[in-house]
Scaffold this active site. Structure first.
Site, PDB file in Angstrom:
ATOM      1  N   ASP A  52      -9.714  -9.079  -9.255  1.00 38.54           N
ATOM      2  CA  ASP A  52      -9.101  -7.656  -9.226  1.00 38.54           C
ATOM      3  C   ASP A  52      -9.838  -6.758 -10.083  1.00 38.54           C
ATOM      4  OD1 ASP A  52      -6.422  -6.170  -8.870  1.00 38.54           O
ATOM      5  OD2 ASP A  52      -7.309  -5.355 -10.467  1.00 38.54           O
ATOM      6  N   SER A 110      -0.951  -1.510  -7.107  1.00 35.32           N
ATOM      7  CA  SER A 110      -1.251  -1.425  -8.637  1.00 35.32           C
ATOM      8  C   SER A 110       0.153  -1.267  -9.422  1.00 35.32           C
ATOM      9  CB  SER A 110      -2.304  -0.208  -8.723  1.00 35.32           C
ATOM     10  OG  SER A 110      -2.661  -0.090 -10.029  1.00 35.32           O
ATOM     11  N   HIS A 118      -9.400  -3.613  -5.655  1.00 31.61           N
ATOM     12  CA  HIS A 118      -7.946  -3.316  -6.274  1.00 31.61           C
ATOM     13  C   HIS A 118      -7.209  -2.540  -5.361  1.00 31.61           C
ATOM     14  CE1 HIS A 118      -5.112  -2.639  -9.434  1.00 31.61           C
ATOM     15  NE2 HIS A 118      -5.347  -1.410  -9.389  1.00 31.61           N
TER      16      HIS A 118
END
Length: 427
Positions: free
Chosen positions: A277, A180, A345
């Site tokens: 995502d 991330s 994610h």
């Protein structure tokens, strides 16, 4: 009894004071690794948002992997104005004072050969994230009442300098990774990482869920571009962005987006991302500001509930992501790619998605296998999934069907993922 109790407490206290260290949770077979504070960080002005010391977790390698190093940037969103950064400074996202002193090492950080065959015996490091700008800022805010340190770039340097005499400076193989906001940090620091290491070392970089797109939202506003612009300005990031990139664009702050800086990275790079995502879907494509009446709520919670027009928009987002990666896919001889069609994610740190009996696959290849093939140059590793809903191997962070037992067994991961997504942009 009292003597034994006191002795036990003393033993626990001694263990807690002896970082770095690790324990195994027998009930869950988890590897828990202790935190190391960077005591020399103040010498170069490296502080978390609140002024606390930066930190990392190190689990030593062994055997053939004793001289190999894997560094993993922690993720956790960003802050782009004083109020949100002040709030963040009072949480684990802005201060090591509030962080858990033990971190679970799983997935790409696992020390189990069957669960992480290519990196299990490497030195593996989790870099804790406490600056709010993907380890890239260099500024300070002080109005006489409140004080904030935007020192991500110096935190990065302080951790590297702390690790160099511990063996990183003698690395034979190295991989810089991140998830991330940490995956974005991998783009920003990849070439710099290679500069610290021996010239004969094999150095490569991996971004997991860090390929954030410069994409208009459904209201045609540049929500993410505006957010990043404020972030770069507040935290003094621009001077630390790739100079080749910033000199080539009319708006240099755009170089915070990986799609603009990727072509200037010289170190071999692997991009792991979902084409759908879940964070980008919820906060870039359809941020709350663009869906004030909640027309997308059901679709966000369950892709099977999306209307035809909503699915068309999602497929358009996937197409845009693949378009930005086309040159990399076609012409990067040393690059790797794994773009699946899961609503997910971050997939490298969770064992179920990294490597398991039923982990996600593209072209019958699991994520761990794709990354390993690329790092060790065993074969070309550029995998792109077919469009949703074709992939039946996905572990979605949201349930596809609430009545499907095959999905409910991942319910813990589902809720965990949604909880993370809710704090990534606005922690």
């Amino acid at each position: 009894m009292r003597t034994r109790t006191v002795t036990a407490i003393a033993l626990v206290a001694a263990l807690l004071g002896a970082a770095p260290w690790c324990i195994y949770s027998a009930s869950e077979n988890r590897l828990l690794v202790g935190m190391t504070l960077v005591r020399n960080a103040p010498a170069i002005g490296a502080f978390c948002l609140d002024g606390s010391l930066p930190a990392y977790h190190l689990h030593r390698g062994f055997g053939a992997g004793a001289d190999n190093w894997l560094l993993q940037f922690e993720g956790g969103g960003w802050c782009n104005d004083i109020p949100s950064c002040l709030e963040r400074a009072e949480t684990r996202r802005g201060s090591t004072r509030y962080m858990n002193k033990l971190e679970v090492f799983s997935g790409i950080l696992s020390n189990n050969a069957s669960l992480n065959p290519d990196f299990y015996n490497w030195n593996r490091v989790k870099l804790r994230y406490c600056d709010g700008a993907s380890f890239a800022g260099d500024a300070k805010f002080d109005n006489g009442t409140s004080l904030l340190y935007f020192r991500g770039q110096k935190i990065w340097r302080a951790i590297i300098l702390d690790l160099m005499p511990k063996g990183l400076g003698r690395a034979r193989k190295a991989l810089l990774s991140g998830c991330s906001a940490g995956g974005l940090a991998s783009f920003l620091h990849c070439d710099n990482f290679a500069e610290y290491l021996p010239q004969n070392a094999s150095v490569k970089c991996l971004s997991d869920a860090g390929f954030f797109l410069d994409e208009r939202d459904i209201s045609l506003n540049h929500t993410m571009r505006s957010f990043y612009d404020d972030l770069v300005s507040l935290q003094g990031v621009e001077k630390n962005l790739d100079k080749n990139c910033t000199s080539s664009l009319f708006y240099p702050t755009l170089c915070f987006f990986p799609q603009y800086t990727l072509k200037y990275i010289n170190t071999p790079f692997f991009i792991l991302n979902s084409a759908y995502d879940v964070y980008q879907f919820h906060h870039i494509l359809v941020p709350p500001s663009a869906d004030v009446h909640g027309h997308w709520n059901r679709c966000k919670l369950n892709p099977a509930a999306c209307t035809d027009s909503q699915l068309e928009i999602l497929q358009g987002f996937r197409n845009d992501m693949l378009a930005t990666l086309r040159m990399f896919y076609q012409y990067s001889g040393r690059g790797g790619l794994f773009i699946n069609s899961c609503f997910a994610h971050c997939q490298s740190e969770l064992q179920e998605t990294w490597l398991a009996v039923d982990s996600p696959k593209v072209n019958n290849k699991a994520i761990s296998e794709a990354v390993g093939d690329w790092y060790y140059s065993r074969r070309i590793s550029k995998e792109i999934d077919c469009p949703y809903p074709c992939d039946e191997t996905c572990h979605n962070l949201i349930p596809v069907s609430g009545n499907d037992p095959a999905n409910t067994k991942y319910f813990g991961s589902v809720m965990f993922g949604i909880g993370l997504a809710s704090i990534y942009l606005f922690p």
